[in-house]
Design a protein around this motif. Structure first.
Motif, PDB file in Angstrom:
ATOM      1  N   ASN A  94      46.794  43.072  32.611  1.00  0.00           N
ATOM      2  CA  ASN A  94      47.160  42.621  31.273  1.00  0.00           C
ATOM      3  C   ASN A  94      45.902  42.585  30.404  1.00  0.00           C
ATOM      4  O   ASN A  94      45.097  41.653  30.505  1.00  0.00           O
ATOM      5  N   PRO A  95      45.707  43.598  29.552  1.00  0.00           N
ATOM      6  CA  PRO A  95      44.503  43.641  28.708  1.00  0.00           C
ATOM      7  C   PRO A  95      44.329  42.403  27.835  1.00  0.00           C
ATOM      8  O   PRO A  95      43.211  42.017  27.518  1.00  0.00           O
ATOM      9  N   LYS A  96      45.450  41.767  27.432  1.00  0.00           N
ATOM     10  CA  LYS A  96      45.348  40.576  26.596  1.00  0.00           C
ATOM     11  C   LYS A  96      44.699  39.429  27.360  1.00  0.00           C
ATOM     12  O   LYS A  96      43.873  38.688  26.812  1.00  0.00           O
ATOM     13  N   ALA A 100      41.127  37.545  26.749  1.00  0.00           N
ATOM     14  CA  ALA A 100      41.038  36.091  26.629  1.00  0.00           C
ATOM     15  C   ALA A 100      40.023  35.525  27.607  1.00  0.00           C
ATOM     16  O   ALA A 100      39.200  34.670  27.248  1.00  0.00           O
ATOM     17  N   PHE A 101      40.044  36.000  28.845  1.00  0.00           N
ATOM     18  CA  PHE A 101      39.097  35.507  29.847  1.00  0.00           C
ATOM     19  C   PHE A 101      37.664  35.893  29.473  1.00  0.00           C
ATOM     20  O   PHE A 101      36.735  35.092  29.611  1.00  0.00           O
ATOM     21  N   SER A 102      37.499  37.109  28.961  1.00  0.00           N
ATOM     22  CA  SER A 102      36.164  37.568  28.572  1.00  0.00           C
ATOM     23  C   SER A 102      35.607  36.732  27.433  1.00  0.00           C
ATOM     24  O   SER A 102      34.443  36.306  27.473  1.00  0.00           O
ATOM     25  N   GLU A 103      36.422  36.499  26.414  1.00  0.00           N
ATOM     26  CA  GLU A 103      35.944  35.793  25.231  1.00  0.00           C
ATOM     27  C   GLU A 103      35.767  34.303  25.472  1.00  0.00           C
ATOM     28  O   GLU A 103      34.834  33.683  24.942  1.00  0.00           O
ATOM     29  N   VAL A 159      37.810  48.160  30.279  1.00  0.00           N
ATOM     30  CA  VAL A 159      37.219  48.619  31.540  1.00  0.00           C
ATOM     31  C   VAL A 159      37.981  48.026  32.714  1.00  0.00           C
ATOM     32  O   VAL A 159      38.284  46.828  32.731  1.00  0.00           O
ATOM     33  N   GLN A 160      38.294  48.864  33.698  1.00  0.00           N
ATOM     34  CA  GLN A 160      38.934  48.415  34.930  1.00  0.00           C
ATOM     35  C   GLN A 160      38.005  48.704  36.108  1.00  0.00           C
ATOM     36  O   GLN A 160      37.706  49.869  36.396  1.00  0.00           O
ATOM     37  N   GLN A 183      44.097  41.594  39.936  1.00  0.00           N
ATOM     38  CA  GLN A 183      44.938  42.636  39.352  1.00  0.00           C
ATOM     39  C   GLN A 183      45.191  42.406  37.873  1.00  0.00           C
ATOM     40  O   GLN A 183      45.145  43.330  37.063  1.00  0.00           O
ATOM     41  N   VAL A 184      45.473  41.165  37.491  1.00  0.00           N
ATOM     42  CA  VAL A 184      45.777  40.870  36.096  1.00  0.00           C
ATOM     43  C   VAL A 184      44.560  41.127  35.220  1.00  0.00           C
ATOM     44  O   VAL A 184      44.678  41.568  34.074  1.00  0.00           O
ATOM     45  N   LEU A 185      43.351  40.893  35.757  1.00  0.00           N
ATOM     46  CA  LEU A 185      42.131  41.159  35.003  1.00  0.00           C
ATOM     47  C   LEU A 185      41.755  42.642  34.995  1.00  0.00           C
ATOM     48  O   LEU A 185      40.786  43.021  34.353  1.00  0.00           O
TER      49      LEU A 185
END
Length: 345
Positions: A94-96, A100-103, A159-160, A183-185
């Protein structure tokens, strides 16, 4: 309804929280600066956007913070769940949530703790699909990968990373991190079939972060931290097959994530782990198992190399192997140059 449409529920939660996002409390700031608290922060952020009744609770989080308390917290959670493993419902990238986790979490850690920075950015292409191939070390949670993924993400890239199978399904990880967290990240299992599927499907603009050394990278330990190990050939073959260029990146500083570490091979095999590092930090890790996602403060510098477009492995595996090792030798020379030392023979 959540059980039937977990991804739709997650997107709804992200949209509802988009105006405010995850707000750091005093406890979150405490977790950032207290090593056993990093695992708490990851799980709390997940629970903000997910319905996770099987996740850790406040009493168990408190036990993380005292010596040996994690073991009691694990027992309490296991009994609370009826002596079963946590359910795993959400599992698609989930790119969203990655954003969110990155920011909201990763950015602070990368900027002020690992002090990650990109060098030689003139070599960065503007856009397009690619395999970002990076040397890998550290014998710890893959912070060198996560940091590079974050830094590239600040440029608008999605990026994956390819990640070891143990990060997805090892019994310890299932209890440690939220279900399907990797997986979600966006993580892709580091197996040939999954690697090829990730490249073959929706290749337009897809960026995969890959360690050509495989597990040989972190296994080399402190003594050989900057000696690149044999490269796997799969990324050469897939690059040629799907016409996806390779962007080599050299990381300096990752060995200090878990310094002076050596691998305990017998215990590694006993616990079925990809590696089991031994260092002065291990005594603390035994007392505080939640520190497994923590790493020592360092400075991670990423030196971007010229894009490799002339990949040709059509003559078979032998040609691909030769090309992979030629790239490794080329990068080893560049790495030695960056470190200011002659090449070891």
């Amino acid at each position: 309804m959540i059980n039937q449409h977990p991804e739709k529920f997650l997107n709804t939660q992200l949209e509802k929280a988009s105006g405010e996002g995850y707000k750091f409390s005093w406890f979150d700031w405490f977790c950032i600066w207290y090593p056993p608290g990093w695992l708490i922060l990851f799980n709390r952020h997940w629970q903000h956007y997910h319905a996770d009744p099987d996740g850790w609770n406040w009493l168990e989080y408190g036990l993380f913070l005292i010596p040996g308390g994690f073991y009691l917290a694990l027992l309490m959670r296991w009994l609370r769940l009826g002596c079963r493993s946590p359910r795993q419902e959400v599992g698609e990238f989930n790119p969203k949530y990655q954003q969110a986790f990155s920011e909201e979490v990763l950015g602070f850690i990368v900027k002020y703790y690992f002090r990650g920075e990109l060098q030689q950015i003139d070599n960065l292409p503007q856009t397009g699909s690619m395999i970002v191939a990076m040397n890998h070390a550290g014998m710890c949670f893959p912070w060198d990968f996560l940091t590079l993924g974050y830094l590239l993400g600040t440029r608008g890239w999605v990026v994956q990373p390819l990640a070891g199978v143990s990060l997805f399904e090892h019994p310890w990880v299932i209890w440690w991190l939220p279900p399907k967290w990797a997986q979600v990240l966006g993580a892709v299992r580091a197996e040939l079939g999954d690697f090829e599927e990730a490249i073959a499907t929706n290749t337009q603009g897809k960026i995969l972060l890959y360690a050509p050394e495989g597990l040989r990278g972190p296994l080399k330990g402190w003594g050989r931290r900057y000696q690149l190990q044999k490269f796997d050939v799969s990324f050469i073959q897939l690059s040629d097959r799907y016409h996806v260029p390779i962007l080599p990146v050299l990381c300096i500083g990752s060995e200090s994530l878990h310094p002076w570490a050596v691998n305990l091979k017998k215990l590694q095999r006993l616990f079925q782990l990809p590696f089991l590092p031994f260092s002065p930090l291990m005594l603390v890790l035994i007392l505080f198992p939640s520190m497994g996602v923590w790493a020592m403060r360092t400075r991670l510098r990423y030196f971007i190399q010229p894009l490799q477009k002339d990949i040709n492995s059509s003559k078979g595996r032998t040609a691909a192997y030769r090309q992979a090792q030629q790239l490794r030798e080329k990068l080893q020379l560049q790495l030695n140059h960056l470190l200011g030392k002659p090449m070891k023979r």
